[in-house]
Design a protein around this motif. Sequence first.
Motif, PDB file in Angstrom:
ATOM      1  N   SER A 193       0.812  -1.216   0.000  1.00 56.93           N
ATOM      2  CA  SER A 193       0.000   0.000   0.000  1.00 56.93           C
ATOM      3  C   SER A 193       0.846   1.267   0.000  1.00 56.93           C
ATOM      4  CB  SER A 193      -0.899  -0.002   1.244  1.00 56.93           C
ATOM      5  OG  SER A 193      -1.650   1.197   1.348  1.00 56.93           O
ATOM      6  N   HIS A 211       1.366   4.983   1.731  1.00 57.96           N
ATOM      7  CA  HIS A 211       1.403   5.233   3.183  1.00 57.96           C
ATOM      8  C   HIS A 211       1.317   6.734   3.440  1.00 57.96           C
ATOM      9  CE1 HIS A 211       1.892   4.455   7.309  1.00 57.96           C
ATOM     10  NE2 HIS A 211       3.205   4.334   7.393  1.00 57.96           N
ATOM     11  N   ASP A 260      -3.100   4.185   8.645  1.00 59.74           N
ATOM     12  CA  ASP A 260      -3.177   3.237   7.531  1.00 59.74           C
ATOM     13  C   ASP A 260      -3.097   1.793   8.028  1.00 59.74           C
ATOM     14  OD1 ASP A 260      -3.241   5.414   5.825  1.00 59.74           O
ATOM     15  OD2 ASP A 260      -1.106   5.322   5.360  1.00 59.74           O
ATOM     16  N   ILE A 297      -6.361  -0.679   7.016  1.00 59.66           N
ATOM     17  CA  ILE A 297      -6.272  -1.847   6.129  1.00 59.66           C
ATOM     18  C   ILE A 297      -6.729  -3.125   6.829  1.00 59.66           C
ATOM     19  CG2 ILE A 297      -4.687  -3.327   4.826  1.00 59.66           C
ATOM     20  CD1 ILE A 297      -3.172  -0.816   4.006  1.00 59.66           C
ATOM     21  N   TYR A 337       4.585  -1.283   3.217  1.00 58.17           N
ATOM     22  CA  TYR A 337       4.586   0.022   2.555  1.00 58.17           C
ATOM     23  C   TYR A 337       5.894   0.137   1.773  1.00 58.17           C
ATOM     24  CZ  TYR A 337       0.999   0.920   6.083  1.00 58.17           C
ATOM     25  OH  TYR A 337      -0.116   0.845   6.884  1.00 58.17           O
ATOM     26  N   VAL A 380      -2.539  -1.669  -3.126  1.00 58.13           N
ATOM     27  CA  VAL A 380      -3.615  -0.970  -2.421  1.00 58.13           C
ATOM     28  C   VAL A 380      -3.402   0.538  -2.535  1.00 58.13           C
ATOM     29  CG1 VAL A 380      -4.767  -0.588  -0.203  1.00 58.13           C
ATOM     30  CG2 VAL A 380      -3.881  -2.861  -0.776  1.00 58.13           C
ATOM     31  N   ILE A 402      -4.787   3.939  -0.733  1.00 55.23           N
ATOM     32  CA  ILE A 402      -5.566   4.532   0.357  1.00 55.23           C
ATOM     33  C   ILE A 402      -5.696   6.031   0.106  1.00 55.23           C
ATOM     34  CG2 ILE A 402      -5.642   5.041   2.824  1.00 55.23           C
ATOM     35  CD1 ILE A 402      -4.258   2.516   3.411  1.00 55.23           C
ATOM     36  N   VAL A 456     -10.469   2.934   0.409  1.00 48.16           N
ATOM     37  CA  VAL A 456      -9.429   1.911   0.280  1.00 48.16           C
ATOM     38  C   VAL A 456      -9.730   1.091  -0.972  1.00 48.16           C
ATOM     39  CG1 VAL A 456      -8.237  -0.027   1.364  1.00 48.16           C
ATOM     40  CG2 VAL A 456      -9.213   1.787   2.797  1.00 48.16           C
ATOM     41  N   PHE A 466      -8.415  -2.048  -3.295  1.00 53.95           N
ATOM     42  CA  PHE A 466      -7.563  -3.223  -3.488  1.00 53.95           C
ATOM     43  C   PHE A 466      -7.507  -3.536  -4.981  1.00 53.95           C
ATOM     44  CE2 PHE A 466      -9.286  -3.708   0.817  1.00 53.95           C
ATOM     45  CZ  PHE A 466      -8.143  -4.012   1.546  1.00 53.95           C
ATOM     46  N   ILE A 495      -0.145   0.922  -7.564  1.00 49.99           N
ATOM     47  CA  ILE A 495      -0.593   1.699  -6.409  1.00 49.99           C
ATOM     48  C   ILE A 495      -0.968   3.114  -6.846  1.00 49.99           C
ATOM     49  CG2 ILE A 495       0.159   2.750  -4.238  1.00 49.99           C
ATOM     50  CD1 ILE A 495       1.877   0.256  -3.763  1.00 49.99           C
ATOM     51  N   SER A 525      -4.451   5.067  -6.173  1.00 52.68           N
ATOM     52  CA  SER A 525      -4.496   6.196  -5.233  1.00 52.68           C
ATOM     53  C   SER A 525      -4.653   7.546  -5.923  1.00 52.68           C
ATOM     54  CB  SER A 525      -3.229   6.217  -4.373  1.00 52.68           C
ATOM     55  OG  SER A 525      -2.091   6.592  -5.142  1.00 52.68           O
TER      56      SER A 525
END
Length: 225
Positions: free
Chosen positions: A42, A44, A49, A53, A120, A152, A154, A175, A177, A207, A211
Motif C-alpha cells: 500500500s 502510506h 493506515d 487496512i 509500505y 492498495v 488509500i 481503500v 484493493f 498503487i 491512489s
Amino acid sequence: MAGGPLYPISRMTVAPLLRAVWRPHVEGRDNVPREGGVLIASNHLSFVDSVVIPMVAPRKVVFLAKADYFTGTGPKGVATRTWFNAMGMIPVERDDSRAAVDSLDQALGVLRDGEAFGIYPEGTRSRDGRLYRGRVGVAHLAMKADVPVVPVGIIGTPAVMPIGSNRPRVAKVTVRFGEPLIFGEEFAAMPAGKARRLATDQIMDAIAALSGQERASSYNERPPG
C-alpha cells in the motif's frame, strides 16, 4: 502463526466499531485471495493506515510496526499497543539495520505460513502526499516466498490523523484493493537486482493508479530526529 489470542475478539468487536464510525469506502475486496500467502502493498499517508487496512480487509493482515508503537504510555499509547498486539503486528527498531533485516525474515515466515503480510514499499509515510519510489524489499519478499502482491491505494487517511495530531477525526476514507500481481518465470530468468527493481516499479505503478497520487522520482527519506 502471527497474531495474538486477542485477534478474533478485535476482529469481531473493534473492527466493526471502527467501520461504523469511519464508514470507509472499500473497493476490490474480492481481489484479496482468501487463502495462502499474499503481500498487501500500500501507499502510506498516515499512522492510521495500519489500522484501516486490517479493519477493511477480508482476512487478517500483519504489518511491521516501529517498536515505539509497543512502548507508548498514556491512553493513546495503551490503545495503540493493545491494537498492534491484537492484530499480530511485528515490532521493528526503525534505525537498527540488523533488526530491519531480521524483521524481513519474520515477514518471510509469515508469508510461508500462508498469511497476508502488509508492507509500505515507500518505507515511511509521505509527508507531502506524493507517492515516492518503492524500495525493492517488497519484490524480494514476493519472489522469495513465491506469493502474489495485491496493490492498495488509500485515500483520505491524513484527514483522520493529521501529522502532529494526537486525536483521530471522522473523515472520508477510501481503500482500493487492486488485482493481484504475480512475478513468475519471466522475472526468475532476469538478474535478481533487475527483477526486483522492475517488479517494484510495476507495484508502484499499480498503487499510483489506485491512489491517484502525484509521483515523486526520489525515495522517501525519514525526517531527521
